[in-house]
Motif scaffolding. Structure first.
Motif, short mmCIF file in Angstrom:
data_model
loop_
_atom_site.label_atom_id
_atom_site.label_comp_id
_atom_site.label_asym_id
_atom_site.label_seq_id
_atom_site.Cartn_x
_atom_site.Cartn_y
_atom_site.Cartn_z
N ASP A 157 -4.89 -4.34 -0.42
CA ASP A 157 -4.62 -3.71 -1.72
C ASP A 157 -3.35 -2.89 -1.68
O ASP A 157 -2.59 -2.85 -2.66
CB ASP A 157 -5.80 -2.81 -2.12
N ILE A 158 -3.10 -2.23 -0.54
CA ILE A 158 -1.89 -1.43 -0.38
C ILE A 158 -0.66 -2.33 -0.40
O ILE A 158 0.37 -1.99 -1.00
CB ILE A 158 -1.96 -0.62 0.93
N VAL A 159 -0.75 -3.48 0.24
CA VAL A 159 0.37 -4.43 0.24
C VAL A 159 0.71 -4.86 -1.19
O VAL A 159 1.88 -4.91 -1.58
CB VAL A 159 0.03 -5.65 1.11
N GLU A 160 -0.30 -5.14 -1.97
CA GLU A 160 -0.07 -5.55 -3.36
C GLU A 160 0.50 -4.39 -4.18
O GLU A 160 1.40 -4.59 -5.02
CB GLU A 160 -1.37 -6.04 -3.98
N VAL A 185 -4.53 7.33 1.16
CA VAL A 185 -4.53 6.61 -0.11
C VAL A 185 -4.83 7.60 -1.23
O VAL A 185 -5.67 8.50 -1.09
CB VAL A 185 -5.59 5.49 -0.10
N LEU A 186 -4.12 7.44 -2.34
CA LEU A 186 -4.42 8.19 -3.56
C LEU A 186 -5.39 7.35 -4.37
O LEU A 186 -5.07 6.23 -4.79
CB LEU A 186 -3.14 8.43 -4.35
N GLN A 192 -7.25 2.26 -5.84
CA GLN A 192 -6.08 2.67 -5.06
C GLN A 192 -4.86 2.73 -5.98
O GLN A 192 -4.42 1.72 -6.52
CB GLN A 192 -5.81 1.69 -3.91
N ALA A 193 -4.32 3.94 -6.13
CA ALA A 193 -3.20 4.14 -7.04
C ALA A 193 -1.91 4.48 -6.30
O ALA A 193 -0.83 4.47 -6.89
CB ALA A 193 -3.51 5.25 -8.04
N GLY A 194 -2.01 4.80 -5.00
CA GLY A 194 -0.82 5.15 -4.24
C GLY A 194 -1.17 5.27 -2.77
O GLY A 194 -2.35 5.25 -2.39
N TYR A 195 -0.14 5.40 -1.94
CA TYR A 195 -0.37 5.58 -0.50
C TYR A 195 0.85 6.23 0.13
O TYR A 195 1.95 6.21 -0.44
CB TYR A 195 -0.69 4.24 0.18
N GLY A 204 11.21 13.84 15.03
CA GLY A 204 9.87 14.35 14.77
C GLY A 204 9.01 13.30 14.12
O GLY A 204 8.65 12.31 14.74
N TYR A 205 8.72 13.53 12.83
CA TYR A 205 7.83 12.64 12.09
C TYR A 205 8.46 12.28 10.75
O TYR A 205 9.21 13.07 10.18
CB TYR A 205 6.47 13.30 11.87
N ALA A 206 8.12 11.09 10.26
CA ALA A 206 8.59 10.65 8.96
C ALA A 206 7.41 10.44 8.03
O ALA A 206 6.36 9.96 8.46
CB ALA A 206 9.38 9.35 9.08
N ILE A 207 7.59 10.81 6.77
CA ILE A 207 6.59 10.55 5.73
C ILE A 207 7.17 9.47 4.83
O ILE A 207 8.12 9.72 4.08
CB ILE A 207 6.25 11.82 4.94
N GLY A 208 6.63 8.28 4.93
CA GLY A 208 7.13 7.19 4.12
C GLY A 208 6.72 5.85 4.70
O GLY A 208 6.48 5.74 5.91
N PRO A 209 6.59 4.85 3.83
CA PRO A 209 6.87 4.97 2.41
C PRO A 209 5.77 5.76 1.69
O PRO A 209 4.64 5.80 2.12
CB PRO A 209 6.89 3.51 1.93
N THR A 210 6.18 6.35 0.58
CA THR A 210 5.24 6.96 -0.35
C THR A 210 5.35 6.22 -1.67
O THR A 210 6.43 6.15 -2.26
CB THR A 210 5.54 8.46 -0.57
N VAL A 211 4.25 5.66 -2.10
CA VAL A 211 4.17 4.94 -3.37
C VAL A 211 3.10 5.62 -4.21
O VAL A 211 2.00 5.91 -3.72
CB VAL A 211 3.82 3.45 -3.14
#
Length: 285
Positions: A157-160, A185-186, A192-195, A204-211
């Motif tokens: 679902d996240i891929v879609e 997941v949001l 599922q509306a976002g992730y 350090g650390y990366a936050i992404g992708p954010t959809v």
């Protein structure tokens, strides 16, 4: 191969044995990538290196998203051979391999003139925010909304959702990222509306992708990761239309750089139900 370089240069395919030297080349440019970051990018794509007298003096990499689109990144030329046409040779080698696909890239100021000469047009900008001394407010969730750990069964679902948000067939990249990152997941009204993914990257650390469907949802996802990793060095690369740059500044994650989003060909069309609020990284988009 004809070249404007003073010393003979050969271009050849990048392989795993080249990654240590490529990593040192990126360190010379003061780029933050670890050798492991190079390794993972090569797992997902392909690359070309330029070699002179047994020394790697240039790199470029690309990643294909289905049959129609590709992204180019990690275009590096050693400082001692810059200005001699090697960047153009590396780009031409990558473009030849990519073929007729639309090509995306995020350009530093130094590369803008070359990319424009090769037919790339400016689309927008991306802002790099990072830091460790940040203060995160409690996210304001709307009714029937929650942020929860991503489950293995949700990846399809996240891929879609990602395809809809980006207009790109990034399924292989998203599944690969999910294999070694943490994800949340949001969920809105049971859907599922976002992730957003969180992983080791660079310093350090990366936050992404954010959809997410909107900026409120994006802030909820990002706040989860920042709030649970207080004091850790975190980085986000956010599009200029995300609306997040000022918010990140206020929290103590200042903008430390900007790159120009460019496209050669027909730009992918994103959907309306979700969009990208932070990138995987500047190379992959």
């Amino acid at each position: 191969m004809a070249t404007g370089l003073k010393k003979a240069v050969q271009l050849r395919a990048m392989g795993p044995d080249d990654l240590s030297a490529a990593y040192e080349l990126s360190r010379e440019q003061q780029w933050p990538h670890r050798e492991k970051d190079w390794d993972r990018m090569l797992d997902l794509g392909q690359g070309v290196i330029a070699e002179s007298e047994g020394r790697i003096v240039g790199t470029t990499m690309w990643w294909t998203f289905g049959e129609d689109v590709a992204s180019i990144g990690m275009v590096i030329v050693s400082k001692d051979v810059q200005g001699q046409g090697l960047g153009r040779q590396l780009m031409n080698a990558a473009l030849e391999q990519i073929g007729e696909r639309t090509v995306l890239l995020n350009a530093t100021a130094e590369g803008l003139n070359l990319y424009r000469a090769l037919g790339f047009e400016t689309v927008s900008s991306v802002y790099q925010h990072q830091g460790a001394a940040f203060s995160v407010p409690i996210p304001e969730l709307i009714p029937n909304e929650r942020v929860a750990p991503m489950k293995a069964g949700e990846i399809s679902d996240i891929v879609e959702l990602d395809r809809h948000a980006t207009g790109l067939n990034r399924g292989r990249a998203v599944e690969y990222l999910c294999s070694y990152t943490q994800g949340v997941v949001l969920n809105r009204d049971g859907n599922q509306a976002g992730y957003a993914l969180f992983r080791r990257f660079g310093r350090g650390y990366a936050i992404g992708p954010t959809v997410a469907p909107d900026i409120g949802g994006a802030k909820a996802l990002i706040s989860h990761w920042l709030g649970s990793n207080a004091g850790m060095f975190c980085r986000l690369d956010v599009p200029d239309d995300s609306g997040l740059s000022g918010w990140l500044d206020e929290m103590g994650l200042p903008c430390v750089g900007r790159v120009t989003r460019m496209c050669r060909g027909t730009a992918p069309q994103a959907g309306v139900l979700a969009r990208t609020f932070s990138l995987i990284n500047q190379a992959l988009g």
